[in-house]
Every structure is written in structure tokens, then in C-alpha cells.
Design a protein around this motif. Structure first.
Motif, PDB file in Angstrom:
ATOM      1  N   ILE A 112       8.143  14.093   3.550  1.00  0.00           N
ATOM      2  CA  ILE A 112       8.050  14.832   2.287  1.00  0.00           C
ATOM      3  C   ILE A 112       6.625  14.756   1.752  1.00  0.00           C
ATOM      4  O   ILE A 112       6.045  15.766   1.351  1.00  0.00           O
ATOM      5  CB  ILE A 112       9.066  14.298   1.254  1.00  0.00           C
TER       6      ILE A 112
ATOM      7  N   VAL B 217       9.281  19.741  -4.180  1.00  0.00           N
ATOM      8  CA  VAL B 217      10.420  19.422  -3.314  1.00  0.00           C
ATOM      9  C   VAL B 217      11.564  18.990  -4.214  1.00  0.00           C
ATOM     10  O   VAL B 217      11.408  18.086  -5.033  1.00  0.00           O
ATOM     11  CB  VAL B 217      10.091  18.284  -2.318  1.00  0.00           C
TER      12      VAL B 217
ATOM     13  N   LEU C 268       3.949  17.980   0.949  1.00  0.00           N
ATOM     14  CA  LEU C 268       3.602  18.237  -0.455  1.00  0.00           C
ATOM     15  C   LEU C 268       2.103  18.399  -0.647  1.00  0.00           C
ATOM     16  O   LEU C 268       1.311  17.677  -0.045  1.00  0.00           O
ATOM     17  CB  LEU C 268       4.056  17.070  -1.338  1.00  0.00           C
TER      18      LEU C 268
ATOM     19  N   TYR D 202       7.980  15.744  -6.357  1.00  0.00           N
ATOM     20  CA  TYR D 202       9.139  15.397  -5.526  1.00  0.00           C
ATOM     21  C   TYR D 202      10.245  14.983  -6.480  1.00  0.00           C
ATOM     22  O   TYR D 202      10.103  14.024  -7.235  1.00  0.00           O
ATOM     23  CB  TYR D 202       8.776  14.272  -4.561  1.00  0.00           C
TER      24      TYR D 202
ATOM     25  N   GLN E 129      14.255  13.960  -6.758  1.00  0.00           N
ATOM     26  CA  GLN E 129      15.355  13.416  -5.960  1.00  0.00           C
ATOM     27  C   GLN E 129      16.414  12.866  -6.908  1.00  0.00           C
ATOM     28  O   GLN E 129      16.088  12.227  -7.892  1.00  0.00           O
ATOM     29  CB  GLN E 129      14.826  12.271  -5.080  1.00  0.00           C
TER      30      GLN E 129
END
Length: 179
Positions: free
Chosen positions: A128, A107, A132, A138, A140
Motif C-alpha cells: 500500500i 487507499v 501511495l 490510507y 483502514q
């Protein structure tokens, strides 16, 4: 005076798109250029700066799903749709409507978490985590580390990078879903 300047930077940064340097750092941090057979979810695709960088690094075996809330921006991204690229008009709050549980490898999020209410930040991060795969990444970015503890409560932060060549300079969290 300092608070006024910070508020101005918050508002300006929120409305500007990611620089090419920030987009490259996000994509390089994901490692997608080295992987085959993965699915990437981009959250808040916006004007497509990060989307274009992902596509440049996408192999024909990989899949990109780009989620955007603003219908006008979605229309601007539609030309990117293809065999392995899907553009979805939707909200991260309803992520489970568009994405199956544990179906995403990476992500990449440009969501402005700092502008969300605390309850929405936690719901977003849980959504999220829900999509996943185990050990999925992840990624960000933020202009300051406002949500570091929120992210840390759900994911294992592997590394925090800094990209100074963005207006405003940005921190990039590279986090991992744990068992």
C-alpha cells in the motif's frame, strides 16, 4: 466465555458487509468529495457497499480502482466499470502488478488485516505504501485495534474514528504516507 463471544463476533463481522454508516464514514474521511483529479484505490471491494458510496462522491475527473480477490464478487461488481471506474480481480499481495508506484492518492481498505499472518500484514502495508503518492491517505477500518502498531510503523496515523452503527462497531484509521 468472553473469548468465545469475541471469536464469534470476529467470524460474523468478517462475513457481513459494511453498513451504510461505515461506508459513508470511510468515504467522508478520505475527502474525495472535495478533491478533483485524484485516483482512489479500494481494497477488498467485496459486495460493493463501500464502492457504491465512493462512486456517489466521485467527480468525473476522479478515478476509482476497486480490487477484489473473490472472482464471484468481481463478477457482481463488473456492471460498475466505466470510463473512470476500473474493477480488478487480484490480490493485494501482488498489488505492484496492477498499480504503478506512487500513483494513488487515497487507499480505502476493508481488508480484514487481523485475519492475516503477521508477515502478510507487513507485506500488505508495504505494498500500500509503495502505490501511495507522497502525503497520500490510507484509510483502514477494523473491529478492534489489532493492527494499530503495524499501521503506525509504516504510516502516520492522523486520526482514529469510531463508528458504532456497524455490526460490529468499527475503528477507522486515517493515516498518511510520509516522505
Amino acid at each position: 466465555m468472553v473469548q468465545l463471544i469475541l471469536n464469534i463476533i470476529k467470524r460474523i463481522g468478517y462475513w457481513l458487509w459494511s453498513s451504510r454508516w461505515l461506508a459513508r464514514r470511510l468515504v467522508l474521511a478520505s475527502g474525495i468529495h472535495k478533491k478533483k483529479w485524484i485516483t482512489i484505490l479500494e481494497l477488498w471491494a467485496g459486495y460493493g457497499n463501500v464502492t457504491h458510496e465512493i462512486i456517489k462522491n466521485l467527480s468525473h475527473n476522479n478515478k476509482l480502482i476497486a480490487l477484489e480477490y473473490d472472482v464471484m464478487r468481481v463478477d457482481g461488481l463488473r456492471h460498475l466499470s466505466g470510463e473512470n471506474i476500473e474493477i480488478i480481480h487480484g490480490s493485494v499481495e501482488n498489488l505492484e502488478k496492477y498499480i504503478s508506484q506512487e500513483s494513488i492518492d487515497v487507499v480505502i481498505s476493508t481488508l480484514p488485516l487481523w485475519s492475516f499472518e503477521k508477515k502478510s500484514v507487513l507485506l500488505t502495508l508495504k505494498n500500500i505504501d509503495h502505490v501511495l503518492k507522497k502525503w497520500g491517505l490510507y484509510i483502514q477500518y477494523q473491529y478492534w485495534m489489532a493492527n494499530k502498531n503495524d499501521i503506525k510503523n509504516i504510516f502516520k496515523i492522523r486520526e482514529i474514528l469510531f463508528e458504532p452503527r456497524n455490526f460490529t462497531p468499527a475503528f477507522i484509521y486515517i493515516s498518511e504516507k510520509e516522505w
